[in-house]
Design a protein around this motif. Structure first.
Motif, mmCIF file in Angstrom:
data_model
loop_
_atom_site.group_PDB
_atom_site.id
_atom_site.type_symbol
_atom_site.label_atom_id
_atom_site.label_comp_id
_atom_site.label_asym_id
_atom_site.label_seq_id
_atom_site.Cartn_x
_atom_site.Cartn_y
_atom_site.Cartn_z
ATOM 1 N N VAL A 246 11.003 1.133 -9.919
ATOM 2 C CA VAL A 246 10.150 2.315 -9.825
ATOM 3 C C VAL A 246 8.956 1.977 -8.944
ATOM 4 N N HIS A 247 8.743 2.782 -7.907
ATOM 5 C CA HIS A 247 7.580 2.624 -7.030
ATOM 6 C C HIS A 247 6.777 3.913 -7.078
ATOM 7 N N THR A 248 5.486 3.800 -7.415
ATOM 8 C CA THR A 248 4.612 4.965 -7.491
ATOM 9 C C THR A 248 3.357 4.758 -6.656
ATOM 10 N N HIS A 249 2.628 5.852 -6.476
ATOM 11 C CA HIS A 249 1.301 5.796 -5.879
ATOM 12 C C HIS A 249 0.293 6.167 -6.957
ATOM 13 N N ALA A 250 0.466 5.593 -8.130
ATOM 14 C CA ALA A 250 -0.387 5.895 -9.276
ATOM 15 C C ALA A 250 -1.858 5.687 -8.908
ATOM 16 N N ALA B 78 3.962 -5.347 -9.780
ATOM 17 C CA ALA B 78 3.036 -5.779 -8.735
ATOM 18 C C ALA B 78 2.258 -4.571 -8.248
ATOM 19 N N LEU B 79 1.025 -4.815 -7.830
ATOM 20 C CA LEU B 79 0.249 -3.807 -7.127
ATOM 21 C C LEU B 79 0.434 -4.025 -5.636
ATOM 22 N N MET B 80 0.248 -2.961 -4.864
ATOM 23 C CA MET B 80 0.444 -3.018 -3.417
ATOM 24 C C MET B 80 -0.863 -2.578 -2.769
ATOM 25 N N ALA B 81 -1.514 -3.461 -2.049
ATOM 26 C CA ALA B 81 -2.819 -3.168 -1.480
ATOM 27 C C ALA B 81 -2.787 -1.905 -0.628
ATOM 28 N N ASN B 82 -3.750 -0.997 -0.881
ATOM 29 C CA ASN B 82 -3.880 0.240 -0.115
ATOM 30 C C ASN B 82 -2.601 1.072 -0.128
ATOM 31 N N HIS B 83 -1.864 1.008 -1.241
ATOM 32 C CA HIS B 83 -0.558 1.683 -1.247
ATOM 33 C C HIS B 83 -0.171 2.199 -2.628
ATOM 34 N N GLY B 84 0.096 1.315 -3.593
ATOM 35 C CA GLY B 84 0.566 1.791 -4.885
ATOM 36 C C GLY B 84 0.981 0.663 -5.807
ATOM 37 N N VAL C 140 4.645 -1.157 -8.071
ATOM 38 C CA VAL C 140 6.093 -1.229 -8.243
ATOM 39 C C VAL C 140 6.410 -1.996 -9.523
ATOM 40 N N THR C 141 7.436 -1.548 -10.235
ATOM 41 C CA THR C 141 7.915 -2.248 -11.423
ATOM 42 C C THR C 141 9.431 -2.326 -11.361
ATOM 43 N N HIS C 142 9.990 -3.308 -12.072
ATOM 44 C CA HIS C 142 11.443 -3.375 -12.207
ATOM 45 C C HIS C 142 11.776 -3.794 -13.627
#
Length: 221
Positions: A92-96, A150-156, A158-160
């Motif tokens: 799951v990838h979000t822009h939470a 993981a967090l994604m800098a300036n992005h969102g 992701v979890t698995h």
């Protein structure tokens, strides 16, 4: 011939749930499930709040289209990389908003609550790279090493996980942890659990899982 209609429906439902919880905006995010040698994944720019099974496509592990007329998400390389490296069943990838905000100011989200051990403890922030690029996928895969989030800098974010439901729940947990950290940081420096404290929680959880009832009700009376 591949179908996976039930999985496509489950993904569409998960996307609508994530939108209802405010973890995505419009078509910003993507969800996938691995079924054997195929990956069922949301199409590019599909709006989560209105997601339907027809907006979920199927590709093989090389990214080749198997089912569906739409293009898969631009972050397909990231999803395929998670499946290859970590043996996950869902991504799951979000822009939470809170996760994205925290990723703007820290290099790692500390383990500020023992529930975060479900994510692997502290959560790393993957360095920024343009969306949909191999560089971004590589950064996120490195940040996920030994973790399920993981967090994604300036992005969102992701979890698995080993199931779609678990991957969604971890996304919700990550957003909660980021909000908790934000509240604490607004008052001072948040205290994080050290390795000894984290290990004690893990051992307590294992002890509870391994504990077996002893005796029958008659024997206890």
């Amino acid at each position: 011939m591949s179908g996976h209609q039930d999985v496509r429906e489950q993904i569409a439902d998960a996307c609508r749930r994530l939108a209802a919880r405010g973890l995505v905006i419009e078509g910003a995010g993507n969800v996938s499930v691995r079924v054997g040698d195929e990956v069922v994944v949301t199409a590019t720019e599909a709006r989560f709040a209105e997601m339907t099974a027809e907006q979920v496509v199927v590709v093989d592990l090389d990214g080749k289209a198997v089912l569906g007329d739409l293009e898969p998400t631009s972050e397909l390389a990231l999803h395929l990389g998670v499946y290859r490296r970590f043996g996950a069943a869902a991504v799951v990838h979000t822009h939470a908003p809170m996760a994205t905000a925290v990723g703007l100011v820290v290099d790692e989200l500390p383990c500020v609550h023992y529930y975060m051990l479900k994510l692997g403890g502290a959560v790393r922030v993957a360095p920024y790279a343009t969306w949909g690029t191999p560089e971004l996928a590589d950064h996120v895969l490195t940040a996920l090493d030994g973790k399920s989030a993981a967090l994604m800098a300036n992005h969102g974010a992701v979890t698995h996980a080993g199931s779609l439901e678990a991957a969604v729940e971890r996304s919700l947990l990550l957003e909660w942890a980021c909000e908790l950290y934000w509240h604490a940081a607004s008052m001072g420096t948040p205290r994080a659990l050290d390795e000894k404290q984290q290990q004690a929680v893990i051992e307590a959880a294992l002890a509870r899982m391994n504990r077996k009832p002893t005796g029958t009700p008659e024997e206890k009376s």
